[in-house]
Design an enzyme around this catalytic site. Structure first.
Site, PDB file in Angstrom:
ATOM      1  N   HIS A 154       0.801  -1.224   0.000  1.00  0.00           N
ATOM      2  CA  HIS A 154       0.000   0.000   0.000  1.00  0.00           C
ATOM      3  C   HIS A 154       0.836   1.278   0.000  1.00  0.00           C
ATOM      4  O   HIS A 154       0.308   2.352  -0.246  1.00  0.00           O
ATOM      5  CB  HIS A 154      -0.955   0.012   1.204  1.00  0.00           C
ATOM      6  CG  HIS A 154      -2.059  -0.995   1.100  1.00  0.00           C
ATOM      7  ND1 HIS A 154      -3.041  -0.921   0.148  1.00  0.00           N
ATOM      8  CD2 HIS A 154      -2.314  -2.114   1.820  1.00  0.00           C
ATOM      9  CE1 HIS A 154      -3.879  -1.942   0.292  1.00  0.00           C
ATOM     10  NE2 HIS A 154      -3.448  -2.688   1.288  1.00  0.00           N
ATOM     11  N   GLU A 199      -6.622 -12.696   4.770  1.00  0.00           N
ATOM     12  CA  GLU A 199      -7.462 -11.510   4.851  1.00  0.00           C
ATOM     13  C   GLU A 199      -8.739 -11.637   4.024  1.00  0.00           C
ATOM     14  O   GLU A 199      -9.262 -10.651   3.505  1.00  0.00           O
ATOM     15  CB  GLU A 199      -6.664 -10.277   4.404  1.00  0.00           C
ATOM     16  CG  GLU A 199      -5.784 -10.494   3.193  1.00  0.00           C
ATOM     17  CD  GLU A 199      -4.771  -9.387   2.984  1.00  0.00           C
ATOM     18  OE1 GLU A 199      -4.966  -8.275   3.486  1.00  0.00           O
ATOM     19  OE2 GLU A 199      -3.763  -9.628   2.298  1.00  0.00           O
ATOM     20  N   ASP A 207      -9.445  -6.073   5.059  1.00  0.00           N
ATOM     21  CA  ASP A 207      -9.833  -6.810   3.863  1.00  0.00           C
ATOM     22  C   ASP A 207     -10.781  -7.952   4.199  1.00  0.00           C
ATOM     23  O   ASP A 207     -11.640  -8.319   3.384  1.00  0.00           O
ATOM     24  CB  ASP A 207      -8.596  -7.342   3.137  1.00  0.00           C
ATOM     25  CG  ASP A 207      -7.924  -6.272   2.293  1.00  0.00           C
ATOM     26  OD1 ASP A 207      -8.646  -5.492   1.662  1.00  0.00           O
ATOM     27  OD2 ASP A 207      -6.689  -6.202   2.275  1.00  0.00           O
TER      28      ASP A 207
END
Length: 358
Positions: free
Chosen positions: A111, A215, A241
């Protein structure tokens, strides 16, 4: 044209006379509110930031000699480790985090905006402050894993692992043939001290921490199989997530999400006994993983520790800086709007608590 004349006699040492020091020095008093940070930050145990051969002797200037510890060895010794996610890719913030006392820092390539070059600068900063780095990959891919591992982090994290097959592939990306498919350039990369560490090939598997992130709801169904894959050291839970995969985007505190997360946690903990990895029937290592995860506003680090987590990431650098900036501006504007004697300063506990990206 004007002519400049220099007379060397005027520069002779004998002609120089020192000026008397002024006696009217200004002494600034120390702030009564300032306290040394050394009273707050406790020294960390001696650790070896990059993967290093344990056959290489370690000498420190103190009267005692301590063998450097890796994240992996500390987990096996039953420690609970506390870390930070680094999304900014700022070497300065990485260094501050390291000096603050975190046990590890995750350089987040999934990210964060940086790539391999930017990650290397952060690893340099962390190594200088003797703090281990973990690299989270953008995706579970052999090329990304190869480039990340060549930098020499102590740990590597694979995102979106949903079954045993994906976990086995992730492990294979970390090992040289015949045990895996990792490409070899160990004689010239940072991981082996650019070939200077003769013991690298003998020790890297024992010292590298391999983390698989679960996730999704599908991954939770297979979490015990993932945790039991030989070579998987940690299973990292991803609550944001996970909540999205269940239809509760941006609501990881939802009752149903927490129920699924608790099921996942119990599945991982079944594969371990009292924080010590189980051994295989033949007596070898492997089989079982430690539980790792993110602290959230509704799920504090101390609560996670009680539930069996051995690696906890408590914050992200951008989130900490954002909160500090917002609160600083809020306080100043509150002072402008009211008299200083009447103003009630908020402590940052507003109702809309923000989650940081996994």
């Amino acid at each position: 044209m004007a002519t400049l004349a220099f007379f060397t006699s005027s520069l002779h040492p004998k002609t120089l006379t020192p000026k008397p020091i002024s006696q009217t020095l200004i002494h600034l008093p120390k702030s009564p509110n300032f306290k040394s940070l050394t009273s707050i930050i406790k020294p960390k145990p001696l650790i070896s930031p990059p993967i290093r051969s344990t056959s290489t002797p370690t000498t420190i200037s103190d009267t005692t000699t301590t063998t450097p510890q890796t994240l992996k060895s500390r987990l096996k010794n039953g420690e609970t480790l506390y870390g930070l996610f680094l999304l900014s890719f700022s070497p300065t913030l990485a260094e501050i985090a390291a000096l603050s006392g975190y046990d590890f820092v995750v350089v987040d390539m999934e990210h964060g905006p940086g790539g391999i070059v930017e990650a290397l600068a952060c690893l340099h900063a962390l190594a200088a402050a003797r703090t281990p780095a973990i690299i989270r990959l953008p995706e579970s891919d052999p090329a990304w894993a190869k480039k990340a591992l060549d930098l020499g982090p102590q740990g590597i994290m694979f995102p979106m692992i949903e079954n045993q097959k994906m976990a086995k592939k992730a492990v294979s990306y970390c090992k040289f043939p015949p045990n895996g498919v990792r490409g070899s350039a160990h004689t010239v990369v940072r991981a082996s001290d650019y070939g200077i560490d003769d013991g690298y090939l003998s020790n890297y598997e024992d010292e590298l921490l391999i983390m698989c992130q679960v996730e999704s709801e599908e991954g939770v169904k297979k979490i015990e199989e993932i945790a039991m894959v030989d070579g998987v050291d940690c299973v990292q839970m991803g609550p944001l997530d996970l909540s999205a995969s269940m239809g509760y985007l941006w609501d990881p505190g939802h009752k149903k999400v927490k129920e699924v997360l608790r099921t996942a946690e119990k599945g991982v903990l079944k594969t371990t006994e009292k924080g010590v990895l189980k051994t295989t029937e033949k007596g070898g290592g492997g089989g079982g993983a430690f539980l790792s995860g993110f602290a959230m506003p509704h799920d504090r680090p101390e609560e996670m520790r009680l539930r069996g987590y051995h690696m906890i990431s408590g914050a992200v650098d951008i989130g900490l800086f954002r909160s500090a900036c917002v609160e600083d501006v809020k306080r100043f504007k509150a002072l402008l709007a009211s008299d200083e004697d009447d103003v009630e300063v908020d402590n940052g506990k507003d109702g809309d608590e923000k989650y940081w990206s996994e």
